[in-house]
Structure formats: structure tokens, C-alpha cells
Design an enzyme around this catalytic site. Sequence first.
Site, PDB file in Angstrom:
ATOM      1  N   HIS A 233       0.759  -1.301  -0.113  1.00 47.48           N
ATOM      2  CA  HIS A 233       0.062   0.290   0.041  1.00 47.48           C
ATOM      3  C   HIS A 233       0.807   0.874   0.034  1.00 47.48           C
ATOM      4  CE1 HIS A 233      -3.208   2.295   1.651  1.00 47.48           C
ATOM      5  NE2 HIS A 233      -3.919   2.052   0.402  1.00 47.48           N
TER       6      HIS A 233
ATOM      7  N   LYS B  97       3.151   4.636  -1.368  1.00 53.03           N
ATOM      8  CA  LYS B  97       3.679   5.208  -2.256  1.00 53.03           C
ATOM      9  C   LYS B  97       4.771   6.264  -2.565  1.00 53.03           C
ATOM     10  CE  LYS B  97      -1.429   5.110  -1.778  1.00 53.03           C
ATOM     11  NZ  LYS B  97      -1.863   4.460   0.037  1.00 53.03           N
TER      12      LYS B  97
ATOM     13  N   ASP C  16      16.973  10.162  -7.500  1.00 51.12           N
ATOM     14  CA  ASP C  16      18.354  11.080  -7.416  1.00 51.12           C
ATOM     15  C   ASP C  16      19.255  10.377  -5.690  1.00 51.12           C
ATOM     16  OD1 ASP C  16      18.947  10.999  -9.973  1.00 51.12           O
ATOM     17  OD2 ASP C  16      19.093  12.828  -9.582  1.00 51.12           O
TER      18      ASP C  16
ATOM     19  N   HIS D 172      -9.101  11.016   2.592  1.00 50.55           N
ATOM     20  CA  HIS D 172      -8.028  10.248   2.208  1.00 50.55           C
ATOM     21  C   HIS D 172      -6.963  10.146   2.821  1.00 50.55           C
ATOM     22  CE1 HIS D 172      -5.979   6.763  -0.007  1.00 50.55           C
ATOM     23  NE2 HIS D 172      -7.095   5.822  -0.121  1.00 50.55           N
TER      24      HIS D 172
ATOM     25  N   LYS E  20      -3.788  10.322   5.605  1.00 49.34           N
ATOM     26  CA  LYS E  20      -3.994  10.270   6.556  1.00 49.34           C
ATOM     27  C   LYS E  20      -2.783  10.837   7.182  1.00 49.34           C
ATOM     28  CE  LYS E  20      -4.206   6.818   2.703  1.00 49.34           C
ATOM     29  NZ  LYS E  20      -5.163   5.675   3.214  1.00 49.34           N
TER      30      LYS E  20
ATOM     31  N   ASP F 215       0.115  17.073  20.422  1.00 53.61           N
ATOM     32  CA  ASP F 215       0.322  18.066  20.800  1.00 53.61           C
ATOM     33  C   ASP F 215       0.748  19.562  19.625  1.00 53.61           C
ATOM     34  OD1 ASP F 215      -0.624  16.658  22.887  1.00 53.61           O
ATOM     35  OD2 ASP F 215       1.831  17.110  23.572  1.00 53.61           O
TER      36      ASP F 215
END
Length: 480
Positions: free
Chosen positions: A222, A224, A229, A398, A400, A405
Amino acid sequence: MSSDLPLFGIALLALHVLGAVAACHAVLNTRTSQGAIAWAVSLVAVPYLTLVPYLFLGRSKFAGYVDARRLGNQRMRNLTSKLDRGALEAALEVPSRLIGQRATKALIGLAGTPFVAGNTVNLLIDGTATFEAIFAAIEQAQKYVIVQFFIIEDDALGQRLSDALIAKTQAGVRVYFLFDGIGCHELPSAYIDHLREHGVEAHAFSTTRHFVNRFQLNFRNHRKIVIADGRIAFVGGHNVSIEYLGLVPPLAPWRDTHVQVEGPAVGPIQISFVEDWYWVTGELPQVEWPEAAPAKDAGMHCQVIASGPADEQETCLLFFVAAINAATQRIWLTTPYFIPDQAVSAALRLAVLRGVDVRILIPSRRDHIVVFAASTLYAYDAVRAGVQMYRYQPGFVHQKVVLIDDVAASVGSANLDNRSFRLNFEITLLTVDKGFAAQVEAMLTDDFALATRIERGGYRRAAGWKRVAMHLARLFAPVL
């Protein structure tokens, strides 16, 4: 007709025997008691319905992937050996002071990666900002480009990515392209063939390599990741599809977040890719590594948390628990799928009891009906425990993101559900820096302003059939 009955009885008995054997396997190998019970009961009671799904979704071993992880760990040790003692002490000092020495120690032990200083992290809000930055980095690459996504579609954005990568290979730049075999099941083979014909090294990540886990479809990569470089990296929630640009109703506008990273933290992100590439190809890509962090306290302090089903610890799950436990004033989270297990639920309840401002943002629109129904029931449970639950109204959320704090924030690919906790390969960047945390706070404040709060009595006011549907959906929580 009667002569067929004994054969039918024998076949039925054989199925029940196989179901009992599979149930024993599930009890011995499923990580959670809920999942073990769900599989065992269904395999014994209705093996003719559950045996085949268990072959594809049941837990299998990852000995080969563990070997790849060991290579990555060795590479990590080689990287950190370049850091002098002063650099390591400086990189630990700030996180220990801001999130606590115990939390810092726990996170390092959990992830197996150190905090490193000297980084620059830019917050990328939504698809346009994310992909413009990604394409700019790809265009500037001189030596190699790494691209890894869970979902890639052959649409306008997918074609733009293909054209950009082919342009780099024609300029003599190495391109490593990794996609999840399940997430990209609708990607035409012609898309990959076209990349390969023009020099892109393209491979599908699959846990069914050779005869290892040959029936396994449940463990998905999952992550991404884009790296140019070894100098600049991107991680977050976006996949490659015009849907992530907010162009596909009914979920548009799409709300998501990515980060752009420069500095020593690129190294652990790259190691995560190297492990996956080695699992698929048996070879190590030709990559370079970022410079060691400065000895003095400079730049942002970051930790990379790469997690997956091959981990000895439940890394992703325990990261969320550690983050919630570290909060003393507030813990704000956003997730498209809210399916917390007992450990996360308990941590959230305890945070509320400590007087922590606990807020969670989830979608108001559904992309998976069963997941949405189960998430709704968990949200009602959380509200009764004092958690402030919000539904984002403009479109599908979508992202995450975790805010701890006013000192730390994480952005990555992991959701608050069992699939991310125990089944998927995920990657998250944790940044301990008050300036970056302030940016995340401002972003989330805007998001919460566009959301409606879930009321405490919402469950009681729901129609009876909806309550039944939510409880039925929650039965599937171990495999959602």
C-alpha cells in the site's frame, strides 16, 4: 441418482475435514483472536463457503521478505554508521524533549530506524500540489527515479506519469517502477509493456512469488513512494489516478495529503523500496544515499516507519498506540477507514480520560459500503467514550495524518484499520518539529471547519435496519 449420494456424502465429509484442518491452521497463525475465531468458526461450520477464501486471504509466511528486510536493515546500519555520535545525540535530543524520552525510545525500537536531523519537509495538500511537485522532481533527476504506488490507472494522470518516466530513460536516467499487483489489477498490460519497451524497469509487487504464498491475495503493498536521485522523496496518501485530483464524482473533491522530503530521512524511505524491489526481482537497484546529518541541531527531525506483515512486531498498530499515548494536550487524526482494534480503542479512551483533545476526521461519503458501515459503528462507540468524531462534508477524505500536541505530526499511507495494522505494507513519515506541526494544525483546522460532528445520540436515532447492517459489517472487521 441414489448412487451419487455416497459420493456426495464423501465429498461433504472431506470438505469438513479440510475445514477443520484449515481452522487449526487459522488458530495457530492468525495474529488476532478475533480473526482466528472468525476463520475457525466459519471453516468448521461452512467449509464449502470459506475454504477457498481462506486460501486467498488466510495468513502465510514471509521468509523471503524477511531476508529482504535483513538486507535493508544492514543497509540502514551502514547508513547510520556514517553519522558521528554527536549527530545521533543531536537527532535524539529534540524528539526526547518534545515527545518524551520514553516515546522516543519506543518509536526507535519499534520502527528499527533512528530519528535523523537536517531534513526539510514540505506539506503537499491535495492532488494538484502533490503531483506538480512529483513531476518537477522527476524532471530534475539526473541519475535515477524510483516510483512505487498501490494504484495506477491508465488515465490522463497515468499517461502523464508514463510520458515523464520514458522521457527520463531516453535521457539516460535509470527508472525503477513498482506497482502492486492487486491494487493495479485493472491496469492494462499494454501500459506496463510500453514502459518496458522504452527502458523502464517495471515490476508488479506480489506476495505470490514462486511457490511462496502462492494463493495469497490479502497482503498488499500500500506504499506510495517517489524518489529522485536519493535526494528528494515523496510519501503520503495519493495514488496515480485523476480521482486523486478530485475529478471523479461522486467522491469529488478528493481530500488527501502528501509530503516532500529532502535530507537524511530520504535514506530509510529508499531502504523500504529496496526491500520491496529485492523481494520482487532478487536484485538490488543501483541507488545512491543522502549525505549524513549535520552534527549540530539543524533542520527537521524525522523518523521513517515502514511496516508490513513480515514484521516481528505489529509495527503499524503500535505506532498509532505510541502516538496516542505520547499526546498530553491533543491528538488529531484523519483516516478514510476507521476500524480500530482493542489496543487503539483503549489508547483513545485513555487519552480522553487524561484530558487530551481527541479528534478524528472520517469521510461522510462512502467508497466501500461494508467498510463505511463498520466505521460508522466504531465512530458511535468512540463518541460514547468522549472522542470527538467528525465527518468531512465537501468530498471524500483519504488523507492519513496524525498531529501530536503542537510538536509532532505524521503523514503516510497507513489507515486506522486492521488491513494497515497487520496485512498491508505501509510507510509513514513522523516529523518532530513545531513549525511543521503548526502547518499541519492549520491544515486540519481548515478540514475540521468543513466537517460536521457526529452526535452522541446518532446511533439510537438510526433506523433499526441500519443498526443491524452496521453490526453485521463489524463482523468482517478482522479482514476489512
